[in-house]
Structures are given as C-alpha cells and as structure tokens.
Design an enzyme around this catalytic site. Structure first.
Site, PDB file in Angstrom:
ATOM      1  NE  ARG A 168      -3.773  -2.330   0.281  1.00 58.64           N
ATOM      2  CZ  ARG A 168      -3.484  -3.521  -0.272  1.00 58.64           C
ATOM      3  NH1 ARG A 168      -2.388  -3.662  -0.995  1.00 58.64           N
ATOM      4  NH2 ARG A 168      -4.277  -4.544  -0.122  1.00 58.64           N
ATOM      5  CB  SER A 242      -9.556  -2.434   3.705  1.00 61.43           C
ATOM      6  OG  SER A 242     -10.158  -3.591   3.184  1.00 61.43           O
ATOM      7  CD  GLU A 338      -5.744  -0.285   2.832  1.00 63.31           C
ATOM      8  OE1 GLU A 338      -6.184   0.209   1.770  1.00 63.31           O
ATOM      9  OE2 GLU A 338      -5.764  -1.496   3.069  1.00 63.31           O
TER      10      GLU A 338
END
Length: 342
Positions: A168, A242, A338
């Site tokens: 990520r 998420s 995130e």
C-alpha cells in the site's frame, strides 16, 4: 490565465469522497487534459495555492475544509498500446474508474487484473496506493506511468523501479507527494495467464459455483460476489473500503500471539514476514457493528469504518484512534490507516 479555467470556489467535496463527509474546498477544478495542469502551473496565484489531487475520493478522510486548490482528475481514455511475446500493454487515463477499467480488460479477453475487481477509486490513484486484493497488487501488472511534475511543468515516464512500490505504498506517498500527478498508467497483462486463487475466500466461492478451472472472468465474478457481501456500497453507506492495512510482523511475534490466540488469522509472506488480518484483530476487540456517534464499524467486516449519516471526518478519525488503541493494548500490534487523513 486563471479566468480561462472553470474554477469553482467554496466547493463542497461531499459527493467527491466516498465517506460522504461534508468538507469544502477553497477552489475546485476538474482536470480533463494535461494542458489544464500546464495552465495551473503557469498561473502565479493558482501555482502558489496548496494542492490536493483527487481521483475517486475513495482513499481520503477529510477532517477539515481544504484551504487550497482541489484538482479532480477526469482525464479519460483506454487503449491497447502494444504487445510482445509475454504481454499485452494497455494504457488507461488517470480519470478512468478502476473497476470499469478492469471490466474493459476482461471484455477484451485480457486477464491479469481480475483479482482487483470492484476496488473503488480511479486508475490514477491505483499506483499511488499500490492497491491489492486476493493475492495480486498493482506492481505485479504494472509497466509504466506518465506523470506531470508541478515543479518543472514537464511530463515524464516512470517505470516500476522508479515507483518504489511497497505494501500500500509508493514513491507518490513520499518524495513525489504533492509534487506530481499521474496522467495515465500502462499495464502489462500476461499472455501466459494463470489463475491466482490462493486465498480461501476465492477458492470457496469458486467451489460454491462448481468451477474447477476458472477463467479470468470467473475469478472476477467470484471477487465481485465476495466484496459485495463483505463491503458496503459507498453510494448507500459512506466508507473507504478497508480502513486499516493488515499489519506485518515477524514469525517470532506471530508465534507469541498464536500461543495466546490459537485462532489468529495470519499469512506467511514470500520475504519471511507474516501478515496478520487486521479485521480479525478488530473483531476480537469487539468493535464489529459498533457505533460511535454517526461513525461506526461495519457489521459484516470489522476492517471497514462507515459514516452512518452525517459523521464528520474528525468523528471517523477518533473512532479509528480508539480501535488502534484497543488493538495495540490487547495484541501489542500497531494498526496503520490506509486512507490519507487531511
């Protein structure tokens, strides 16, 4: 000059972030071509403003109004740009919807991105986050991208090494943050396609559909079904998918946790590290389905924070911090969000 650009002032971003949080931009400009970025760069007033590049708004948590210029990437276009013995090369403009782009590749019998079906957001944002799901990340299919550099006013091409992809993560979150904007991305889609179905969710879904030898389209359909069950539609309930990254620990840490929590969900990684399921950790702390004000944790997936209606970005951030504190206290594991907080 600025007056030739369709800038809107005191512009609401509520419909441009998937959390549906109310926040205003001092100035807002939809970007339909690279030429518009050149105009922004050459205008002294606009060039001096703080800048926020916005794609699908699915990876951002707005905790305040933005005091500068929001550049909303709306450049469109998808084309096959070449092929060799190994791959077909497909280029998509930054403003294309990611899921629609994946479906376009499948409609053209090009496999490779099917595991990334139904991920919200735009093509331009995909490499920034190195988005991934069910055993595939952008970096596995990435060839190159074109960017516009706000410091030089020039366009340049970055290859995979230049992008410094991590979990990520990419160069766009570090030294290129706020300095460059992605214009288009080229993917290398493998001619010797192989199904990536090592995640239990996917194999179970395919088994339920009685599919022994799945095509790329079969895997896409399975992933769409799984994500639809697990994740709320942002059009119905505000969320950013998420919310936390799956934490990465050492085998030693994993073993210590397993001694206390035999059900610990964990995945060994190729580099020897171990990825833990953040959703499982949050669930164990009793957060699934909980609500704090108008912010909450989705009842079908503890990894997803939701806006139940009228939540501020600050409320969602406070809920996230409370979850992080609980998981850290119980498991001695740090959860990292995130989305980018603004």
């Amino acid at each position: 000059m600025a007056h030739s650009l369709p800038i809107q002032y005191d512009f609401s971003l509520r419909n441009h972030n998937t959390f549906g949080v109310e926040a205003n931009a001092h100035a807002y400009l939809p970007i339909a071509s690279a030429d518009m970025l050149v105009k922004v760069k050459s205008d002294i007033t606009l060039a001096a403003m703080p800048r926020l590049v916005l794609g699908g708004g699915s990876n951002i948590l707005l905790t305040r109004d933005f005091p500068g210029l929001v550049l909303h990437m709306e450049i469109k276009g998808i084309e096959i740009v070449g092929e060799d013995d190994d791959a077909t090369y497909v280029r998509a403009a930054a403003g294309e919807n990611w899921h629609q782009f994946v479906q376009w590749t499948l409609a053209h019998n090009l496999g490779g991105l099917e595991n990334l079906s139904l991920i919200p957001g735009s093509v331009g944002a995909a490499p920034i986050q190195n988005i991934g799901a069910y055993g595939i990340e952008i970096k596995d299919r990435f060839h190159s991208l074109t960017l516009f550099d706000f410091e030089t006013g020039e366009q340049s091409t970055l290859d995979k090494a230049d992008c410094m992809f991590g979990y990520r993560d990419s160069v766009f979150k570090h030294c290129l943050r706020d300095k460059a904007v992605v214009l288009d991305v080229t993917f290398a889609l493998p001619k010797k396609w192989q199904a990536v179905i090592r995640y239990a969710d996917v194999t179970q879904e395919l088994a339920a559909r009685k599919i022994a030898e799945p095509t790329a389209q079969d895997i896409s359909a399975a992933v769409i079904a799984i994500r639809t069950r697990k994740l709320p539609d942002p059009a119905m309930i505000g969320n950013a998918g998420s919310f936390f990254k799956n934490p990465v620990v050492t085998p030693l840490q994993r073993d210590a946790l397993l001694a206390t929590y035999p059900q610990l969900v964990n995945y060994a990684q190729p580099d020897g590290s171990v990825k833990l399921a953040a959703g499982w950790l949050i669930d164990q702390c009793g957060w699934k389905g909980k609500t704090a004000g108008a912010a909450g944790v989705y009842e079908n997936q503890a990894l997803v924070l939701v806006n139940r209606g009228g939540a501020s970005g600050t409320e969602i951030a406070q809920l996230a911090a409370a979850i992080q504190a609980d998981v850290a206290q119980r498991f001695d594991v740090q959860l990292e969000p995130e989305p980018i907080f603004l």
